[in-house]
Scaffold this active site. Structure first.
Site, PDB file in Angstrom:
ATOM      1  N   THR A   1       0.955  -1.092   0.030  1.00 40.68           N
ATOM      2  CA  THR A   1       0.332   0.019   0.178  1.00 40.68           C
ATOM      3  C   THR A   1       0.887   1.199  -0.463  1.00 40.68           C
ATOM      4  O   THR A   1       1.759   1.356   0.844  1.00 40.68           O
ATOM      5  CB  THR A   1      -1.241  -0.376   1.570  1.00 40.68           C
ATOM      6  OG1 THR A   1      -2.017  -0.926   1.300  1.00 40.68           O
ATOM      7  CG2 THR A   1      -1.598   0.946   1.501  1.00 40.68           C
TER       8      THR A   1
ATOM      9  N   GLY B   1      -3.674 -15.797   1.137  1.00 42.85           N
ATOM     10  CA  GLY B   1      -3.116 -16.359   2.919  1.00 42.85           C
ATOM     11  C   GLY B   1      -3.329 -15.517   4.132  1.00 42.85           C
ATOM     12  O   GLY B   1      -4.240 -16.090   5.300  1.00 42.85           O
TER      13      GLY B   1
ATOM     14  N   LEU C   1     -24.841  -6.501  24.778  1.00 42.69           N
ATOM     15  CA  LEU C   1     -25.381  -7.046  25.906  1.00 42.69           C
ATOM     16  C   LEU C   1     -24.677  -7.142  27.175  1.00 42.69           C
ATOM     17  O   LEU C   1     -24.962  -7.247  27.985  1.00 42.69           O
ATOM     18  CB  LEU C   1     -25.018  -8.839  25.343  1.00 42.69           C
ATOM     19  CG  LEU C   1     -25.833  -9.829  24.421  1.00 42.69           C
ATOM     20  CD1 LEU C   1     -25.445 -11.094  24.202  1.00 42.69           C
ATOM     21  CD2 LEU C   1     -27.235  -9.484  25.168  1.00 42.69           C
TER      22      LEU C   1
ATOM     23  N   GLU D   1      -5.687  -6.204   4.115  1.00 42.36           N
ATOM     24  CA  GLU D   1      -5.759  -7.999   3.245  1.00 42.36           C
ATOM     25  C   GLU D   1      -6.715  -7.632   1.875  1.00 42.36           C
ATOM     26  O   GLU D   1      -7.274  -7.957   1.508  1.00 42.36           O
ATOM     27  CB  GLU D   1      -5.771  -8.737   3.711  1.00 42.36           C
ATOM     28  CG  GLU D   1      -4.795  -8.933   5.437  1.00 42.36           C
ATOM     29  CD  GLU D   1      -3.247  -9.011   5.007  1.00 42.36           C
ATOM     30  OE1 GLU D   1      -2.897  -8.508   3.411  1.00 42.36           O
ATOM     31  OE2 GLU D   1      -2.283  -9.510   5.635  1.00 42.36           O
TER      32      GLU D   1
END
Length: 380
Positions: A126, A240, A337, A363
């Site tokens: 990137t 991966g 919750l 990713e």
């Protein structure tokens, strides 16, 4: 049933990773987050178990496991700290790329120290102006004798400024993916510098910074693969990486689901445990169902990547998208919750809520995952 069950070896790997997490990660993760501590010693302890070279070949000194085994390890470690687990995943992606595509020279130069995580690897794709459009990267490498001269910058690099090894995609040729080459660049090479550490919503246990290259002379021997093969190598690494980041979401979400079950059984309102209310039970049931569905899609995708199946990239993209979206959704409901307590740092839920949010961005964003899946469908 056997085809859907983990093997005895996989169960042992999972148990080893869970024990390591319970002993070395979970008790300390909140402090790492609060004080922005990079747990380098703990990461090296993980390497002693082989977790610095999970799918590096045994010939190169790794433990040579498959992608499902790796996912089990990442999922287990993320139960304690998704940030630390994801950091180890990125190092594994970098070391695998060197092992899979590097020459004997570059493998011998880097892998022994990376396997022990004495030297840690970053994955540099990137750039400030190219995120999802990764093939538009501008970091340039010009051949000068037996060196490439590299100039440019990489953004949002996990390990930036701390790690010693940067597996970097650079432009050596024409615009687009065919002009990209992969080089291994050392932290201490003249001309390498780093931006300030990024101030992030989550992932506080790992450093993140921009990496800058100012006419850095990199030996041609540090090239991974041939000229023009870098983008293909980068994308294979991401198959991966996407599985691992999905596994990190599963592990973090499982921790929060377990915390929610325990909390709702103890917390009383209107004279009874909130677990006794049907609304709570239905919420917990949906969280469990969705998490299991995402888990088994990811396990199938991992098996396909290991087998180099023709549809491996599509399944890795689907699994990453579903696991990361589901993980964030499960954690969000776990926080709900817990009520007001879920918003406090006294409980681990808010840390997981922050850590898992970035998984749908890195990713490859989950929007790009949809593009990958749909293009593959329409190509047939």
């Amino acid at each position: 049933m056997h085809q859907f069950e983990l093997t005895e070896d996989q169960l042992q790997i999972q148990e080893m990773a869970r024990k390591f997490t319970a002993d070395a990660i979970t008790p300390f993760a909140a402090e790492w987050d609060e004080k922005h501590i990079f747990p380098r010693d703990t990461i090296r302890e993980a390497a002693e178990l082989g977790f610095g070279a999970i799918y590096v070949s045994e010939e190169s000194g790794g433990i040579g496991l498959g992608r499902l085994d790796a996912a089990l390890i990442m999922e287990a470690m993320a139960y304690g700290c998704p940030s630390t687990s994801a950091f180890i995943s990125i190092h594994n992606m970098a070391s695998w790329m060197i092992d899979r595509f590097g020459s004997d020279e570059v493998k011998h130069k880097y892998l022994p120290a990376m396997i022990a995580m004495e030297k840690i690897g970053s994955y540099c794709l990137t750039e400030p102006s190219s995120g999802s459009d990764a093939a538009a990267l501008k970091t340039k490498a010009v051949l000068d004798g037996d060196h490439y001269v590299v100039s440019g910058s990489k953004a949002f690099i996990s390990g930036g400024g701390e790690n010693e090894v940067y597996v970097t995609m650079v432009r050596t040729g024409e615009d687009g993916p065919k002009g990209i080459t992969c080089l291994v660049i050392d932290k201490d090479m003249p001309g390498v510098s780093f931006g300030a550490q990024e101030k992030k919503l989550g992932w506080h246990s790992q450093p993140t910074a921009q990496v800058n290259f100012d006419e850095v002379r990199v030996p041609v021997a540090n090239r991974v693969g041939g000229e023009g093969e870098g983008f293909r190598i980068a994308m294979m690494g991401l198959d991966g990486g996407r599985l691992n980041i999905g596994a990190c979401s599963l592990g973090g979400a499982q921790r929060c689901l377990d915390e929610a079950v325990a909390y709702t059984k103890e917390r009383k309102q209107f004279g009874q445990a909130i677990a006794d209310f049907q609304a709570t039970q239905f919420t917990l049931a949906d969280m469990e169902t969705e998490l299991q569905a995402a888990r088994y899609l990811l396990y199938v995708a991992a098996a396909k990547v290991t087998a180099n199946a023709p549809d491996k990239t599509r399944f890795a993209a689907m699994a990453k998208r579903l696991a990361t979206d589901t993980g964030s959704s499960v954690v969000d409901r776990a926080l709900q919750l817990h009520g007001g307590y879920g918003y406090l740092m006294d409980y681990p839920i808010e840390r997981f809520w922050r850590d898992l949010r970035v998984h749908s961005i890195l990713e490859g964003t989950n929007q790009v995952m949809r593009v990958i899946v749909s293009r593959d469908m329409l190509r047939q």
